[in-house]
Design an enzyme around this catalytic site. Sequence first.
Site, PDB file in Angstrom:
ATOM      1  CD  GLU A  44      -1.353   5.265  -3.782  1.00 44.53           C
ATOM      2  OE1 GLU A  44      -2.244   4.433  -4.058  1.00 44.53           O
ATOM      3  OE2 GLU A  44      -1.396   5.977  -2.764  1.00 44.53           O
ATOM      4  CE  LYS A  47      -3.977   1.964   2.421  1.00 42.86           C
ATOM      5  NZ  LYS A  47      -3.647   3.269   1.891  1.00 42.86           N
TER       6      LYS A  47
END
Lengths: 335, 539
Positions: free
Chosen positions: B278, B232
């Site tokens: 991202e 993440k």
Amino acid sequence: MPAPETWLHPTPAGLYCVPGQFFIDPPRPVDRALITHGHSDHARPGHGAVLATPETIEIMGVRYGPQSAGRFEAARVGHDIDINGVSVRFVPAGHILGSAQIVLKYGGQRIVVSGDYKRTADPTCAPFEVVPCDVFITEATFALPVFRHERAFDEAQRLVASITRQPERAHLLGVYGLGKCQRMLAHIRETGYDAPIYLHGAMQGLTQLYQRLGYGFGDVRPAAEAAGKDLSGALVVCPPSALQDRWSRRFPDPVTAFASGWMRVRGRVRQRGVELPLIVSDHADWPELIDTIVETGASDVWVTHGRDDALVHQLSLMGRKARALALVGFEDEAD
Amino acid sequence: MRAFAELLDRLSTTQSRNGKLALLKDYLRSAPDPDRGWALAALTDGLPLRVPLRRSLDVLMADKIDPTLYRLSRDYVGDTAETVALLWPDAARPMDASGANDRGPSLSEIVAALDVPAMHVAPVIGSTLDRLDVRGRWAFLKFIGGAARVGVSSGLAKTAVADAFGLAAGDVLEAWHALSPPYAELFAWAEGRAPRPDATGLPIFRPLMLATPIETADWQTLEPSRVAAEWKWDGIRVQIAATQRALRLYSRTGDDISGAFPEIVAAFSGHDVTLDGELLIVRDGVVAPFNDLQQRLNRKAVTQRQRMTHPAHVRLYDILSAAGEDLRQLPFSARRARLETWFAESAPANADLSTEIAFESFDALASLRADARAAGIEGLMLKRKGSPYLAGRVKGHWYKWKRDALTLDCVLMYAQRGSGKRSSFYSDFTFGVWRGTSAGGRELVPVGKAYSGFTDAELRELDRFVRKSTVDSYGPVRAVEPTLVLEVAFDAVQPSSRHKSGVAMRFPRISRIRWDKPAAEADTIENVLALTGAEPASD
């Protein structure tokens, strides 16, 4: 003729009349005080003798007790009184119940100390009367051209419309307890709203005084009496500080309203977290200040508490002599 | 105009989201076309007008008011448009030509009237102001000025459209990019008068799939072989929506941020694909801290120098469409295969693929996660290999397994009233840690502010403490005696010029109230800086 500032001028103890040997609205205890009206930054306890209108004396009695001055003298409104050779007259100022301008005559000159005043209609006090004068001493609480108050009756209608629109929510109306509270009660009744109105404990004593003096507000009850009852759709009047106080938590999903001239500016509305701002003031707005000064015909204007910079500038543009008078002890915020 | 002014006025004083939604829904259902479309534009993408507002107002005010009074007024009010609305003279009683009360111009009349060369804008604004009352003047100037600032995000306005007409929020967001103000096709569709607007061929935003924090009970439902694990990353989620006609880079909420990241736009232009990834700042293959990315966010345009010092990069997670084919119903594993194929063929610059982490057991994964902080990674993502790509935060498909929070013992310094339901509570807490002074003593310096992490019962206790311990107050803020220790949990510390301490916590929340702990034993600035590796700021 003596220059006016030689016989009336600010001192650390307040605005002082030299030949009359009295102060007007002094912030500290003095031997002899003339009081324009009952708001706590003008009327303070502890003076030797107080000269004021009968209503102002009643208000001081409720607030501070009958012993709060050595001696109370009631001034007959509109009549001249001689104090050590200075002629003094109390004239309605239209600010709150009992509020007066103090007109001083000495050495062939006339000075009007207006205290706080407004020109718009108020069912709870006598209207302002213009007194021609040489020197006019004015407040400047709302002395910026952005301040133009709404009609109080229209704002009361907006409040009632909000109650009608959201009958499941209580409405908390924040107002100052002397003057604004009773004026809003009167206007709300004028709209035809006839449900009970609940009063925070802090508003009761003075409201009862108004009732005793003949002002009716319909079915008005202490908020404490409603404890535990369903207050959905109820109107509750309280001091502004109570809107965000723990006290307000007892009401179901309340709409917070605040009736004040400051509500004209959105930044102030946000700062207070008010959901329903009502633009009602007991002070003169910008056009009223200018009009009043012109109507008095004063050649010299002294500006007390508030935004003196804008008003002095405007008067100088109009070719009038004006200056800021640094008086201590007055609050700009309370309205 | 009157209905819009009423809407804007009430929105500006309504705190609750539901209250705002109710106002918007009422307006959208009752206002006529095209006015409601123009209103919606003002609250979302802005009007397709370029009005030189500030300059026009200066011209108009020059012969209305003395400059000193104008300056004093503006200083007091703090907003030029509001100042002008307040200063503008009221018409005695506006009447139209037929003698009836003038209801003021409609929004569409205003838009049409302002479609003139810039030099002619001021008189149009002036004659419009003449026809309005004070609330109308304010709403009008906010309408044409762009930033209404009434606490309504573009997302909330779109939700209101969906709610008002019983549409799915995701459908509205998808259709949105096929639309332009005043959105006649949108309202025709919403009211069942026309088919759904066709966004084919345009880069539309598809609502992102979001993860939920993993909870103890979730583990029993997961099997290592049926779950994909990825790192993440600590950037911002973006969607790259590219068609042959155009490309847009969208934030998580569907805001178009293409303008701030031209290198990403260039890298993906010409493709026909929708990607999820991202956005990061990456230098020589190393991901920079979130703070570096912040330097590039919230900018309309970017300089060449910023592009050099803060190079943008997208780490790709998912593929939603390719060559016009919607892939969202495919299981994750199949989408991942399509993503890898697409990436190998297209090889865009400033991009790479998110690594799939191989693991045998969740215990093995847990030990990898334990090292995440050292590697500058926020934690792990767990995705069911069989899940389709679903809009929003749907439970049971994607999980985030964040690295453990850090904690420090801080001292409560200031408290501020909350808003809405919390307006009678002191619920926003600023806290600090100890720092040595040049005189040899110690002082508290603020390191963060938190308004969550406590229960309602704890909030009542904190509120009581604040009221009892107040030493000073500034408007809605109270300074309290520095006696109460709060254990604060947070994700990271980063440099901050806004705090006297020179640092600020990310995502702080109050994890425990240490009624028992003396304030003197709270943490020091050295403890905080040890977590950033920075030197203490000198005073």
